[in-house]
Write a protein that holds these residues in place. Sequence first.
Motif, mmCIF file in Angstrom:
data_model
loop_
_atom_site.group_PDB
_atom_site.id
_atom_site.type_symbol
_atom_site.label_atom_id
_atom_site.label_comp_id
_atom_site.label_asym_id
_atom_site.label_seq_id
_atom_site.Cartn_x
_atom_site.Cartn_y
_atom_site.Cartn_z
ATOM 1 N N ALA A 111 0.860 -1.181 0.094
ATOM 2 C CA ALA A 111 -0.064 0.220 0.101
ATOM 3 C C ALA A 111 0.962 1.208 -0.050
ATOM 4 C CB ALA A 111 -0.632 0.041 1.221
ATOM 5 N N GLY A 112 0.310 2.189 -0.560
ATOM 6 C CA GLY A 112 1.209 3.550 -0.889
ATOM 7 C C GLY A 112 0.248 4.683 -1.149
ATOM 8 N N THR A 113 1.057 5.593 -1.528
ATOM 9 C CA THR A 113 0.395 6.899 -2.105
ATOM 10 C C THR A 113 0.906 7.348 -3.661
ATOM 11 O OG1 THR A 113 0.341 7.580 0.171
ATOM 12 C CG2 THR A 113 -0.172 9.241 -1.306
ATOM 13 N N VAL A 114 -0.195 7.565 -4.390
ATOM 14 C CA VAL A 114 0.418 8.200 -5.811
ATOM 15 C C VAL A 114 1.045 9.623 -5.555
ATOM 16 C CG1 VAL A 114 -0.344 8.937 -7.877
ATOM 17 C CG2 VAL A 114 -1.387 6.891 -6.735
ATOM 18 N N VAL A 115 2.227 9.501 -5.956
ATOM 19 C CA VAL A 115 3.104 10.731 -5.838
ATOM 20 C C VAL A 115 3.294 11.603 -7.284
ATOM 21 C CG1 VAL A 115 4.094 10.701 -3.618
ATOM 22 C CG2 VAL A 115 5.094 9.922 -5.590
ATOM 23 N N ASP A 116 3.047 10.774 -8.088
ATOM 24 C CA ASP A 116 3.188 11.362 -9.663
ATOM 25 C C ASP A 116 2.699 10.406 -10.835
ATOM 26 O OD1 ASP A 116 3.675 13.303 -11.549
ATOM 27 O OD2 ASP A 116 6.124 13.056 -11.161
ATOM 28 N N ARG A 117 2.054 10.905 -11.913
ATOM 29 C CA ARG A 117 1.515 10.048 -12.988
ATOM 30 C C ARG A 117 1.996 10.554 -14.206
ATOM 31 N NH1 ARG A 117 -4.735 11.400 -12.833
ATOM 32 N NH2 ARG A 117 -4.004 12.846 -14.343
ATOM 33 N N HIS A 118 2.207 9.705 -15.117
ATOM 34 C CA HIS A 118 2.819 9.986 -16.476
ATOM 35 C C HIS A 118 1.937 9.274 -17.677
ATOM 36 C CE1 HIS A 118 6.169 11.877 -14.443
ATOM 37 N NE2 HIS A 118 6.363 10.802 -14.015
ATOM 38 N N TYR A 119 1.440 9.992 -18.363
ATOM 39 C CA TYR A 119 0.404 9.229 -19.397
ATOM 40 C C TYR A 119 1.137 9.038 -20.637
ATOM 41 C CZ TYR A 119 -3.606 8.937 -22.575
ATOM 42 O OH TYR A 119 -4.567 8.733 -23.477
#
Length: 357
Positions: free
Chosen positions: A298-306
């Motif tokens: 389990a964790g936290t989304v810290v960035d996202r690349h499409y």
Amino acid sequence: MIEIADVTRSYGAFKALDSASLTIREGEFFSLLGPSGCGKTTLLRMIAGFDTPTSGRILIDGQPMDGIPPNRRPTNMVFQSYAIFPHLNVEQNVAYGLKRLRLDAREEKRRVDEALAQVSLAGLGKRGATELSGGQRQRVALARALVMRPKVLLLDEPLSALDKKLREQMQVELRHLQRTVGITFVLVTHDQYEALAMSDRIAVMFGGRIAQVAAPKEIYQQPTNRQVADFLGGMNFIQAEIVDDDSGSLTVDTMAFGRVTTEKPKAFVRNGSGATLGIRPERLRVLWDDARAKFEVAGTVVDRHYFGEITHLIVEVPGLEKPLSVSETNNFGADDIPVGAPIRLAYDPEALVALAD
Ligand code: ATP
């Protein structure tokens, strides 16, 4: 078909190739893969006879190649630049090497036509060499090598001048061609996807040394060390403490993935109690809503690349030094997960592989 036995090529104190040993089998599509300057072209040129080992031996089809010039070897090379003669038409370019065989005109034409058909250029024989597209020039270069019926075809980055779409098409065609003609192909490339897509086996090279030789799937899934893992696509590295180390396997404790038992790579050298595990980004799957998995982090989304068909999520997990990179297809909306959202990821413990340094 090709035996590279402890071959070194030195320039003064610098070793462009350092004690390389390798066996390439008959009928195999074999790739030499590595970053710029790793020595792959040097090795290919020595197989072709354009360069000579400082020490070690090269045998082709059982014959030692010491002192044998390129034109007397059962090899033919396709150069990166194609090296097509601009003043000759397609047919004349392809027939060029045949001249010294002094075949009669009908036989020569038959062989040229056959080679042109093999590379899907039938009917274009009279076209001027300067009136061709990049892909067609590539095919002429291939036909010119194939027409000599070598036992081994050597290809030095043959697709690097082509645009992405054409390159992918030529990869499929080249693989198909190799299966049809059945001769041994040795390809030099720095493109890991090209090597994975085309080869029966791959040698991965760094700094003049061969790091691993294996089939594409094994190289990708069980890279022998961190360097190979990193060169072939993304890899999450996870620090671990060794709790048990027997002849074939390692049991380690990690912060986020708990206790893991995994196969020990051949090159593994124990250095204290620490070890590194790797897991590919696509082996971590997003768990949606209340879905549960036997193994999850389990964790936290810290960035996202499409990226169109996929999204890369960067996920911070308590206890891990670096956030995890997760590659998820966009079927279920991975591209809509907001930065800051909590997330759970499923994994198969078998996807965690121990890596030698
Ligand atoms: P690239 O993909 O850039 O062609 P490569 O892996 O094929 O790289 P090589 O051309 O085999 O690399 O070169 C290996 C190393 O040997 C490089 O560091 C290069 O600078 C060096 N080298 C090659 N030829 C010579 C030479 N004639 N004299 C000195 N050093 C050389």
